[in-house]
Design a protein around this motif. Sequence first.
Motif, short mmCIF file in Angstrom:
data_model
loop_
_atom_site.label_atom_id
_atom_site.label_comp_id
_atom_site.label_asym_id
_atom_site.label_seq_id
_atom_site.Cartn_x
_atom_site.Cartn_y
_atom_site.Cartn_z
N ILE A 50 -3.42 0.71 35.02
CA ILE A 50 -4.10 1.65 34.12
C ILE A 50 -3.27 2.92 34.01
O ILE A 50 -2.83 3.48 35.02
CB ILE A 50 -5.52 1.98 34.63
CG1 ILE A 50 -6.38 0.69 34.62
CG2 ILE A 50 -6.17 3.06 33.79
CD1 ILE A 50 -7.83 0.91 35.01
N SER A 51 -3.03 3.35 32.79
CA SER A 51 -2.21 4.54 32.56
C SER A 51 -2.84 5.42 31.50
O SER A 51 -3.67 4.96 30.70
CB SER A 51 -0.78 4.14 32.16
OG SER A 51 -0.79 3.32 31.02
N TRP A 52 -2.44 6.68 31.51
CA TRP A 52 -2.90 7.64 30.51
C TRP A 52 -1.85 8.74 30.38
O TRP A 52 -1.06 8.98 31.30
CB TRP A 52 -4.26 8.22 30.91
CG TRP A 52 -4.27 8.96 32.21
CD1 TRP A 52 -3.98 10.29 32.42
CD2 TRP A 52 -4.59 8.42 33.51
NE1 TRP A 52 -4.11 10.60 33.76
CE2 TRP A 52 -4.48 9.48 34.44
CE3 TRP A 52 -4.97 7.15 33.96
CZ2 TRP A 52 -4.73 9.30 35.80
CZ3 TRP A 52 -5.22 6.98 35.30
CH2 TRP A 52 -5.10 8.04 36.22
N PRO A 53 -1.82 9.42 29.24
CA PRO A 53 -0.82 10.48 29.04
C PRO A 53 -1.15 11.72 29.87
O PRO A 53 -2.32 12.03 30.11
CB PRO A 53 -0.92 10.78 27.54
CG PRO A 53 -2.28 10.32 27.14
CD PRO A 53 -2.61 9.17 28.02
N THR A 54 -0.11 12.40 30.33
CA THR A 54 -0.28 13.67 31.04
C THR A 54 -0.09 14.82 30.05
O THR A 54 0.12 14.60 28.86
CB THR A 54 0.75 13.80 32.18
OG1 THR A 54 2.06 13.96 31.61
CG2 THR A 54 0.73 12.58 33.08
N THR A 55 -0.14 16.02 30.59
CA THR A 55 0.05 17.19 29.72
C THR A 55 1.52 17.36 29.33
O THR A 55 1.82 18.12 28.40
CB THR A 55 -0.44 18.47 30.43
OG1 THR A 55 0.22 18.57 31.71
CG2 THR A 55 -1.94 18.41 30.63
N ARG A 56 2.42 16.67 30.06
CA ARG A 56 3.84 16.73 29.72
C ARG A 56 4.14 15.73 28.62
O ARG A 56 3.67 14.58 28.66
CB ARG A 56 4.71 16.46 30.95
CG ARG A 56 4.55 17.50 32.04
CD ARG A 56 5.53 17.28 33.17
NE ARG A 56 5.35 15.98 33.81
CZ ARG A 56 4.47 15.76 34.78
NH1 ARG A 56 3.69 16.73 35.21
NH2 ARG A 56 4.36 14.55 35.31
N GLU A 57 4.95 16.11 27.68
CA GLU A 57 5.25 15.27 26.53
C GLU A 57 5.97 13.99 26.97
O GLU A 57 6.87 14.02 27.82
CB GLU A 57 6.13 16.04 25.54
CG GLU A 57 6.34 15.31 24.22
CD GLU A 57 7.13 16.16 23.23
OE1 GLU A 57 7.45 15.62 22.16
OE2 GLU A 57 7.41 17.33 23.54
N ASP A 58 5.58 12.87 26.38
CA ASP A 58 6.19 11.57 26.65
C ASP A 58 6.15 11.18 28.13
O ASP A 58 7.07 10.56 28.65
CB ASP A 58 7.65 11.54 26.16
CG ASP A 58 7.76 11.75 24.66
OD1 ASP A 58 6.85 11.30 23.95
OD2 ASP A 58 8.73 12.38 24.21
N ASP A 59 5.07 11.57 28.81
CA ASP A 59 4.94 11.23 30.23
C ASP A 59 3.56 10.62 30.47
O ASP A 59 2.56 11.15 29.98
CB ASP A 59 5.12 12.49 31.09
CG ASP A 59 5.10 12.16 32.57
OD1 ASP A 59 5.70 11.13 32.96
OD2 ASP A 59 4.48 12.91 33.34
#
Length: 347
Positions: A50-59
């Motif tokens: 399971i993954s989700w985007p962080t506040t850092r771009e493209d991470d």
Amino acid sequence: MAVKINGFVVPEDLMNLLSSMASNWGDVINKNILKVVHLNGAMTNKVYRISWPTTREDDNRTVLVRIYGEGVDLFFNRDEEIWTFECISKHGQGPRLLGRFPEGRVEEFIHAKTLSADDLRDPETSALIAAKLREFHNLDIPGSRNVFLWDRMRNWLNEAKNLCSSQQANEFRIDTLEEEIDILEKELSRDCQEVGFCHNDLQYGNIMIDEETRSITIIDYEYASYNPVAYDLANHFCEMAANYHTETPHVLNYSLYPGLEERLRFARIYLSSSGNQPCDTEVEQLVNDAEKYALANHLFWGLWGMISSYVSNIEFDYMEYARQRFQQYWLRKPKLLGTSKVSTNGY
């Protein structure tokens, strides 16, 4: 309330746990941005990335979620398994435990390649596995150092007797297996045998490799316990007959069982990885012991297959898998218990 993402029903408790973890990491998540991928090959639990985007771009942030399989409490104590997981993690082995919820747990996602069936036969990779297995066996995990194998099989045999039909009991000679376990324990147990903390399920899906550093990580400790180290080698050799990522994942091909030269090479690397060069006699003795412990391994996983066929909801032909394991036991027993020499023919 539970939400469904990519075919996976995410329990409410898991969603709350993920939200809490994300918040602690400075992330914000919701069901619309979660990416869920089912990881095939697990036969005790269901495993998801399971993954989700962080506040850092493209991470992206990624975790591994393990949903406990039905009926696994018949095989091991889940609280003890969690405790073992945490002990191993403290030794710097495997992933970290990130959180628990009633239906499962969340683990650190290891960014490494899970091995394939073919990888086990690669000499370089096999050498890395042998050295890592020696390191694993030397872990100082608190608890009794007594061999756990025989009592576990007797417990599983009682469960299998309660579950199986009379037809299956006759086919698999259930009423004779208690005596067979007694025979194996008497024949294989030696005062001088080395006992270590064994993984007991060293199939390719439980071994990962960092393709840059070439470091090996052994994962999934549900069945881990103190046992003769020769039994763990036997388990690993037997797993070379399996490929759980085919259209018939339950089918075993014992023509792929490693030959004598391959087994001797693995055992020599295993023994020498601690820094001491073993003599030929030590290597041959370990291989010979492992060959005989393959018999115990067939009974162990045969009983597991029988029980799983009744209690598991994972799509896998457990009963046919058990059938093949018992067939190998009866096929190999006369040869392996009738000689004290290393078998040159393998399977």
